[in-house]
Design a protein around this motif. Structure first.
Motif, PDB file in Angstrom:
ATOM      1  N   SER A 169      -6.408   0.699   2.904  1.00  0.00           N
ATOM      2  CA  SER A 169      -6.692  -0.284   3.935  1.00  0.00           C
ATOM      3  C   SER A 169      -6.152   0.261   5.248  1.00  0.00           C
ATOM      4  CB  SER A 169      -6.002  -1.607   3.616  1.00  0.00           C
ATOM      5  OG  SER A 169      -4.606  -1.482   3.790  1.00  0.00           O
ATOM      6  N   GLY A 170      -6.757  -0.151   6.348  1.00  0.00           N
ATOM      7  CA  GLY A 170      -6.269   0.311   7.638  1.00  0.00           C
ATOM      8  C   GLY A 170      -4.844  -0.119   7.895  1.00  0.00           C
ATOM      9  N   SER A 171      -4.503  -1.318   7.450  1.00  0.00           N
ATOM     10  CA  SER A 171      -3.170  -1.845   7.740  1.00  0.00           C
ATOM     11  C   SER A 171      -2.058  -1.050   7.069  1.00  0.00           C
ATOM     12  CB  SER A 171      -3.078  -3.311   7.314  1.00  0.00           C
ATOM     13  OG  SER A 171      -3.289  -3.457   5.923  1.00  0.00           O
ATOM     14  N   ALA A 172      -2.348  -0.451   5.914  1.00  0.00           N
ATOM     15  CA  ALA A 172      -1.315   0.297   5.197  1.00  0.00           C
ATOM     16  C   ALA A 172      -0.835   1.499   5.988  1.00  0.00           C
ATOM     17  CB  ALA A 172      -1.830   0.742   3.830  1.00  0.00           C
ATOM     18  N   LEU A 173      -1.686   1.991   6.914  1.00  0.00           N
ATOM     19  CA  LEU A 173      -1.292   3.149   7.707  1.00  0.00           C
ATOM     20  C   LEU A 173      -1.188   2.846   9.198  1.00  0.00           C
ATOM     21  CD1 LEU A 173      -3.334   5.886   5.835  1.00  0.00           C
ATOM     22  CD2 LEU A 173      -0.889   5.451   5.718  1.00  0.00           C
ATOM     23  N   SER A 174      -1.553   1.620   9.607  1.00  0.00           N
ATOM     24  CA  SER A 174      -1.432   1.279  11.022  1.00  0.00           C
ATOM     25  C   SER A 174      -0.427   0.164  11.277  1.00  0.00           C
ATOM     26  CB  SER A 174      -2.795   0.863  11.592  1.00  0.00           C
ATOM     27  OG  SER A 174      -3.260  -0.323  10.983  1.00  0.00           O
ATOM     28  N   ILE A 175       0.002  -0.540  10.219  1.00  0.00           N
ATOM     29  CA  ILE A 175       0.980  -1.621  10.381  1.00  0.00           C
ATOM     30  C   ILE A 175       2.236  -1.358   9.556  1.00  0.00           C
ATOM     31  CG2 ILE A 175       1.435  -4.083  10.109  1.00  0.00           C
ATOM     32  CD1 ILE A 175      -1.575  -4.564  10.415  1.00  0.00           C
ATOM     33  N   VAL A 176       2.053  -1.008   8.291  1.00  0.00           N
ATOM     34  CA  VAL A 176       3.205  -0.812   7.400  1.00  0.00           C
ATOM     35  C   VAL A 176       4.224   0.184   7.973  1.00  0.00           C
ATOM     36  CG1 VAL A 176       3.915   0.040   5.133  1.00  0.00           C
ATOM     37  CG2 VAL A 176       1.993  -1.548   5.324  1.00  0.00           C
ATOM     38  N   PRO A 177       3.794   1.312   8.583  1.00  0.00           N
ATOM     39  CA  PRO A 177       4.795   2.211   9.170  1.00  0.00           C
ATOM     40  C   PRO A 177       5.634   1.566  10.269  1.00  0.00           C
ATOM     41  CG  PRO A 177       2.712   3.360   8.906  1.00  0.00           C
ATOM     42  CD  PRO A 177       2.440   1.906   8.630  1.00  0.00           C
ATOM     43  N   LEU A 178       5.097   0.544  10.918  1.00  0.00           N
ATOM     44  CA  LEU A 178       5.838  -0.140  11.983  1.00  0.00           C
ATOM     45  C   LEU A 178       6.940  -1.042  11.443  1.00  0.00           C
ATOM     46  CD1 LEU A 178       2.802  -1.279  14.180  1.00  0.00           C
ATOM     47  CD2 LEU A 178       4.375   0.597  14.697  1.00  0.00           C
ATOM     48  N   ILE A 179       6.793  -1.499  10.213  1.00  0.00           N
ATOM     49  CA  ILE A 179       7.732  -2.488   9.668  1.00  0.00           C
ATOM     50  C   ILE A 179       8.602  -1.921   8.550  1.00  0.00           C
ATOM     51  CG2 ILE A 179       6.134  -4.346  10.251  1.00  0.00           C
ATOM     52  CD1 ILE A 179       5.476  -4.570   7.272  1.00  0.00           C
ATOM     53  N   THR A 180       8.386  -0.658   8.216  1.00  0.00           N
ATOM     54  CA  THR A 180       9.140  -0.025   7.127  1.00  0.00           C
ATOM     55  C   THR A 180       9.908   1.166   7.680  1.00  0.00           C
ATOM     56  OG1 THR A 180       7.337  -0.637   5.632  1.00  0.00           O
ATOM     57  CG2 THR A 180       8.992   0.900   4.790  1.00  0.00           C
ATOM     58  N   PRO A 181      11.201   1.017   7.917  1.00  0.00           N
ATOM     59  CA  PRO A 181      11.959   2.088   8.579  1.00  0.00           C
ATOM     60  C   PRO A 181      12.087   3.365   7.763  1.00  0.00           C
ATOM     61  CG  PRO A 181      13.425   0.335   7.822  1.00  0.00           C
ATOM     62  CD  PRO A 181      12.029  -0.164   7.641  1.00  0.00           C
ATOM     63  N   GLY A 226       0.792  -1.232   0.000  1.00  0.00           N
ATOM     64  CA  GLY A 226       0.000   0.000   0.000  1.00  0.00           C
ATOM     65  C   GLY A 226       0.819   1.275   0.000  1.00  0.00           C
ATOM     66  N   ILE A 227       2.147   1.137   0.105  1.00  0.00           N
ATOM     67  CA  ILE A 227       3.003   2.323   0.189  1.00  0.00           C
ATOM     68  C   ILE A 227       2.960   3.149  -1.089  1.00  0.00           C
ATOM     69  CG2 ILE A 227       5.405   3.111   0.354  1.00  0.00           C
ATOM     70  CD1 ILE A 227       5.926   0.816   2.276  1.00  0.00           C
ATOM     71  N   LEU A 228       2.992   2.495  -2.253  1.00  0.00           N
ATOM     72  CA  LEU A 228       3.088   3.242  -3.514  1.00  0.00           C
ATOM     73  C   LEU A 228       1.883   4.155  -3.711  1.00  0.00           C
ATOM     74  CD1 LEU A 228       4.536   0.565  -5.972  1.00  0.00           C
ATOM     75  CD2 LEU A 228       5.729   2.243  -4.550  1.00  0.00           C
ATOM     76  N   GLY A 229       0.696   3.632  -3.496  1.00  0.00           N
ATOM     77  CA  GLY A 229      -0.493   4.457  -3.665  1.00  0.00           C
ATOM     78  C   GLY A 229      -0.602   5.543  -2.617  1.00  0.00           C
ATOM     79  N   ALA A 230      -0.265   5.218  -1.372  1.00  0.00           N
ATOM     80  CA  ALA A 230      -0.315   6.214  -0.305  1.00  0.00           C
ATOM     81  C   ALA A 230       0.687   7.328  -0.556  1.00  0.00           C
ATOM     82  CB  ALA A 230      -0.060   5.552   1.044  1.00  0.00           C
ATOM     83  N   ASP A 231       1.862   6.968  -1.068  1.00  0.00           N
ATOM     84  CA  ASP A 231       2.884   7.970  -1.368  1.00  0.00           C
ATOM     85  C   ASP A 231       2.421   8.903  -2.485  1.00  0.00           C
ATOM     86  OD1 ASP A 231       5.552   9.115  -1.208  1.00  0.00           O
ATOM     87  OD2 ASP A 231       5.950   8.125  -3.122  1.00  0.00           O
TER      88      ASP A 231
END
Length: 328
Positions: free
Chosen positions: A99-111, A78-83
């Motif tokens: 999706s909720g996970s793209a902004l509530s989980i992905v930031p936790l795992i992508t430094p 989801g990073i590409l579209g959000a960016d």
């Protein structure tokens, strides 16, 4: 003649400032008359974010009197579209359905994200709270959750599960299940739920935590529903127990799909879009489409939606740290 034009322009500037809109927009027709509105979906067509976006886009366009064009820009969880949305002009003509996970989980795992979710995007409206459903191929010798655990323990590393990508809520659900149930299965990431479903039906993967697109295949018998991966049972399958009921402590991997705008988008535009989305969610046809995913429409204000995502961010950080989940 020139004086009359000047007076009309000055009056328009005053009216724009009173409405909270930047004077620079005066060279263009009043929003949203200038051009179609772009709604970026950061997952592929056919997945649950796409279904929610398209269900809302039609009544939203009718209410605003302007075309709403859904644009799927998937990749990287989801990073590409959000960016792309975060870097768009904050003029009210670009929004994001994530999706909720793209902004509530992905930031936790992508430094090193290419944007700052907390600064570059602002919440507009929630769309749907999705539940996850543990489903397996019906050709496996698994007829219940107990069978699933027994088979997984007897065959460590043999079962594979597909997800829409690293850091998505189905991925987190899979890791939570493995951690609490004490099993070892292999994660296969894809670029969206539709691709997962295709390979699940084709036998390339064995099970998944599905966000609702598996229902037709459950009804046809091609897939078997074992449990609900959220806090409460689904009204669509009231006889199917939750994983918490089956012994997994506090198992809740529900996620909220919602709408965002580039930071700096005028507040009056955000408020108007929020109001129209909430109205759309109350329409029977839209609500029926969302409930067809095993989800619930979730009308709320921008601030409340932002708090939901922050709460999920805090909740998911525990399992991310425990399982050492990364984007790679």
């Amino acid at each position: 003649m020139h004086r009359q034009q000047f007076l009309r322009g000055a009056a328009a500037v005053v009216a724009s400032m009173a409405a909270g809109l930047p004077a620079a927009t005066l060279a263009q027709p009043a929003w949203p008359a200038a051009k179609p509105i772009r709604l970026i979906v950061n997952f592929p067509a056919g997945g649950s974010p796409d279904v929610v976006a398209r269900a809302v886009a039609t009544p939203l366009a009718a209410a605003l009197g302007q075309q709403v064009v859904v644009e799927n820009r998937s990749g990287a969880g989801g990073i590409l579209g959000a960016d792309a949305a975060a870097k768009a002009a904050p003029d009210g003509y670009t929004f994001l359905l994530s999706s909720g996970s793209a902004l509530s989980i992905v930031p936790l795992i992508t430094p090193k994200l290419p944007f700052d979710p907390a600064k570059d995007l602002v919440p507009v409206a929630a769309g749907a709270r999705l539940e996850l459903f543990l489903v397996v191929r019906s050709d496996l010798p698994i007829n219940s959750y107990a069978d699933f655990i027994k088979y997984a323990k007897a065959n460590p590393g043999k079962l594979t599960y597909g997800t829409p990508g690293n850091g998505t809520s189905p991925h987190i659900a899979g890791e939570m299940l493995k951690s609490q149930a004490g099993i070892f299965t292999v994660h296969i990431p894809y670029r969206g739920s539709a691709a997962v479903m295709q390979d699940l039906l084709g036998g390339q993967v064995d099970y998944s935590f599905d966000p609702g697109i598996a229902f037709p295949h459950i009804k046809s018998g091609k897939l078997r529903l074992l449990a609900v991966g959220s806090a409460k049972r689904s009204p669509l399958y009231p006889g199917t127990a939750t994983l918490a009921e089956l012994g997994l402590t506090g198992f809740d991997t529900g996620t909220t799909h919602g709408f965002w705008a580039p930071a700096g988008t005028p507040q009056p535009i955000i408020d108007r879009v929020n109001a129209e989305i909430n109205k759309a969610l109350a329409l029977p046809a839209v609500a029926e489409t969302i409930r067809g995913l095993g989800a619930e429409p979730t009308p709320m204000g921008p601030a409340a939606f932002g708090q939901v995502i922050r709460n999920d961010l805090q909740r998911y950080s525990v399992i991310v740290k425990e399982r050492k989940i990364t984007a790679d």
